[in-house]
Design an enzyme around this catalytic site. Structure first.
Site, mmCIF file in Angstrom:
data_model
loop_
_atom_site.group_PDB
_atom_site.id
_atom_site.type_symbol
_atom_site.label_atom_id
_atom_site.label_comp_id
_atom_site.label_asym_id
_atom_site.label_seq_id
_atom_site.Cartn_x
_atom_site.Cartn_y
_atom_site.Cartn_z
ATOM 1 N N HIS A 15 -11.165 26.797 -2.460
ATOM 2 C CA HIS A 15 -12.138 27.786 -3.289
ATOM 3 C C HIS A 15 -13.548 27.252 -2.993
ATOM 4 C CE1 HIS A 15 -12.945 24.873 -6.946
ATOM 5 N NE2 HIS A 15 -12.988 24.333 -5.982
ATOM 6 N N CYS A 34 -19.659 21.398 -4.006
ATOM 7 C CA CYS A 34 -18.518 22.462 -4.252
ATOM 8 C C CYS A 34 -19.254 23.701 -3.980
ATOM 9 C CB CYS A 34 -18.180 22.376 -5.892
ATOM 10 S SG CYS A 34 -17.884 20.649 -6.296
ATOM 11 N N HIS A 40 -13.889 24.426 0.410
ATOM 12 C CA HIS A 40 -12.983 23.289 0.411
ATOM 13 C C HIS A 40 -11.673 23.587 -0.206
ATOM 14 C CE1 HIS A 40 -15.150 23.068 -3.443
ATOM 15 N NE2 HIS A 40 -14.125 22.128 -3.681
ATOM 16 N N HIS A 42 -7.962 22.179 -2.656
ATOM 17 C CA HIS A 42 -7.433 21.296 -3.633
ATOM 18 C C HIS A 42 -5.835 21.390 -3.637
ATOM 19 C CE1 HIS A 42 -11.096 19.889 -5.458
ATOM 20 N NE2 HIS A 42 -11.497 21.013 -5.771
ATOM 21 N N ASP A 80 -0.813 30.082 -4.402
ATOM 22 C CA ASP A 80 -0.523 29.071 -3.672
ATOM 23 C C ASP A 80 -0.823 29.528 -2.215
ATOM 24 O OD1 ASP A 80 0.728 26.568 -2.741
ATOM 25 O OD2 ASP A 80 2.298 27.365 -2.070
ATOM 26 N N HIS A 81 -1.538 28.388 -1.604
ATOM 27 C CA HIS A 81 -1.943 28.803 -0.001
ATOM 28 C C HIS A 81 -2.841 29.866 0.027
ATOM 29 C CE1 HIS A 81 1.098 25.757 1.185
ATOM 30 N NE2 HIS A 81 0.484 25.461 2.256
ATOM 31 N N GLU A 125 -7.416 19.405 -11.309
ATOM 32 C CA GLU A 125 -8.133 19.974 -9.798
ATOM 33 C C GLU A 125 -8.037 18.894 -8.817
ATOM 34 O OE1 GLU A 125 -11.740 22.670 -9.599
ATOM 35 O OE2 GLU A 125 -12.680 20.569 -9.398
#
Lengths: 136, 136, 136, 136, 136, 136
Positions: A15, A34, A40, A42, A80-81, A125
């Site tokens: 994100h 950010c 980047h 998480h 996810d992913h 996060e």
């Protein structure tokens, strides 16, 4: 007897924090690193907590397998992913802060459950930063 | 939409449980080995939780970096690698139990934040013992 | 079949890093805030790992209760809620760095076990800093 | 000043989810592999949280050693290394779901404490599934 | 360049420590409460570590999904929610100590992998007790 | 006396598994959802372990602050909140698998330390998947 039943799950995603209606300067000023335009990411760790009466027949508030399946369909399969900004419709116009992600997850899971059940979402996060939302 | 944002931090400190207005016998009777006059110590793990409305502009309840900086100034710089009884003014006359340390941390952090924000302090004295205080 | 059996334990203690044969200036220069003369402290988390052949009769390398009792006698009773520099004889002349504490623990536990067993000590001074020693 | 003091503990036990007044088919339909007649088991991790006023004399809400001893007597000695269905009287007629175990633990611990203290039980059946009960 | 790739997994099971060729007295003497004839149980946490050369094409030692699937088939499907003594053939004549379970898991997983890969099994019986076996 | 000193650190990053010399079909076939062209991400948790003789003067193998600073400069400043594929030069031509990231980190940190010290890198891509590399 009201009991809260909690289930942990997780998803990995990219994100960036970013508002398209702001200048790049303002985005960088407010969101710092950010806001990196290359993204980047998480390992999000999620706890979904469901509160309700114990069913005296089964001894369950909710079958944890039912809850696990709802989390899989509504959250893991959807996030996810993925790149949250680019690929997840809820964040097309909404900045994917941890706060907003928790609200989106709440809004996806709450309607799938018996309306008598209260829901609380805790979203890590990172292992050091987390948020909690319960629809209030 | 009210969301709770939590940040973890940590500090290492020495302390002893002790009231100077009690006899040594009474201190030992009540506080046991925690009263050791040569001190013992802990890795305190701290969670500061801040609850408020999501700012619709930023998607934040609070910029986590702001919260991290307040924790650093008010707690880590003040307590880390210190002897709480000897070197931290708040415990000159106050027994540094986990309960009292949590109240002191609350009282240091709350005024640094927007008054509309609720604050809760969770303090792990060990991985097995922890306390929570929210100003009530 | 050689298997390693590991047991976790913990103790809380105060310490400072300090050499009495050095000037205060040199102690401060080398050990920084860890040299605080009023001490600081840690929740030490310990893992004792014992490697040997599985006893085909019992299926054990070592009865974990035996290992637990040795750790209690040699480490927990000796170090817990103590000031390592002041109250633990092994550190009267030895600087209680994590490295040296691990060596001391190894030297206390190894002779209590069958000499055919290898021993490794892992000592967490904090959740982020740890050391390992295996007598080599 | 009301503070919550929490203590972690643990016990290992076998159990199965099962109602003797249901047919085997219904038990299997509702409880799936948790109904295995040969039992399965868990490392239950328990958090007992006690909320009350800080005693201004001691700085304690409750002496954590008192709480630890109550947990040992009421829970660890009663449940650890046991088969909950077969050996623990409370589950002779009550299905040992996590929800019901938490209620039983609450009902054992609450009367042992000062009636002014609130109690909350958090029980991890696995690191991913847990329940919370506070007598409401 | 040899790298170790590790994957965590888990299963819940009942067991007892017991040798059928020993008297009940000897079983109780040696295995204590772990010998409970009604069984007790654990959440076993498993780490399978595979060491080999990095494939310069893929950048993998092993596709972690392949490893995850082997663990599922060989361990989770075979042991999860089972009674190890009663339902798992490998323990019909072998005492299910943590040591022996780790050896059994090694012997099931090793032949499913390329013979050039080294394998190490770490098995947590509880968060405080664990064993490691690497086929030596 | 050779002791291993370990320090934990962390960084958050986006990445994708991808070889530019392969077709999209082959990339998807081999790397599955990790090949998502929009990237995904992780909270990487890093352990850097340094093995050497205890300095009898200081009681240190290495001053953990020195190690912490090297990790910050070489890894955190270089990788944190970055897109590994796009922004980190080492991965311009190298697929950022966990294995390859661990090797890159090793190659950045090893030359910054006394050549007598052995180095081992453990990198958690998720809490369930991790790799270890020690330059062999």
């Amino acid at each position: 007897m009201r009991v809260t039943v909690s289930r942990k799950a997780h998803f990995n995603a990219a994100h960036r924090l970013y508002r398209k209606d702001w200048s790049d300067e303002k985005n960088t000023l407010i969101f710092g690193k950010c806001n990196n335009p290359n993204f980047h990411g998480h390992n999000y760790e999620l706890i979904v907590s469901v509160t309700g009466e114990i069913d005296t027949e089964t001894g369950y508030v909710i079958d944890i397998k039912t809850l696990k399946d709802i989390i899989k369909t509504e959250v893991e399969d959807a996030f996810d992913h993925k790149n949250l900004n680019v690929e997840v419709p809820e964040f097309k116009e909404l900045n994917p802060t941890a706060e907003n992600i928790a609200v989106v997850i709440y809004n996806k899971i709450k309607p799938k459950l018996d309306s008598a059940l209260d829901v609380e979402i805790t979203l890590f996060e990172t292992p050091r930063n987390f948020v909690t939302y319960s629809g209030k």
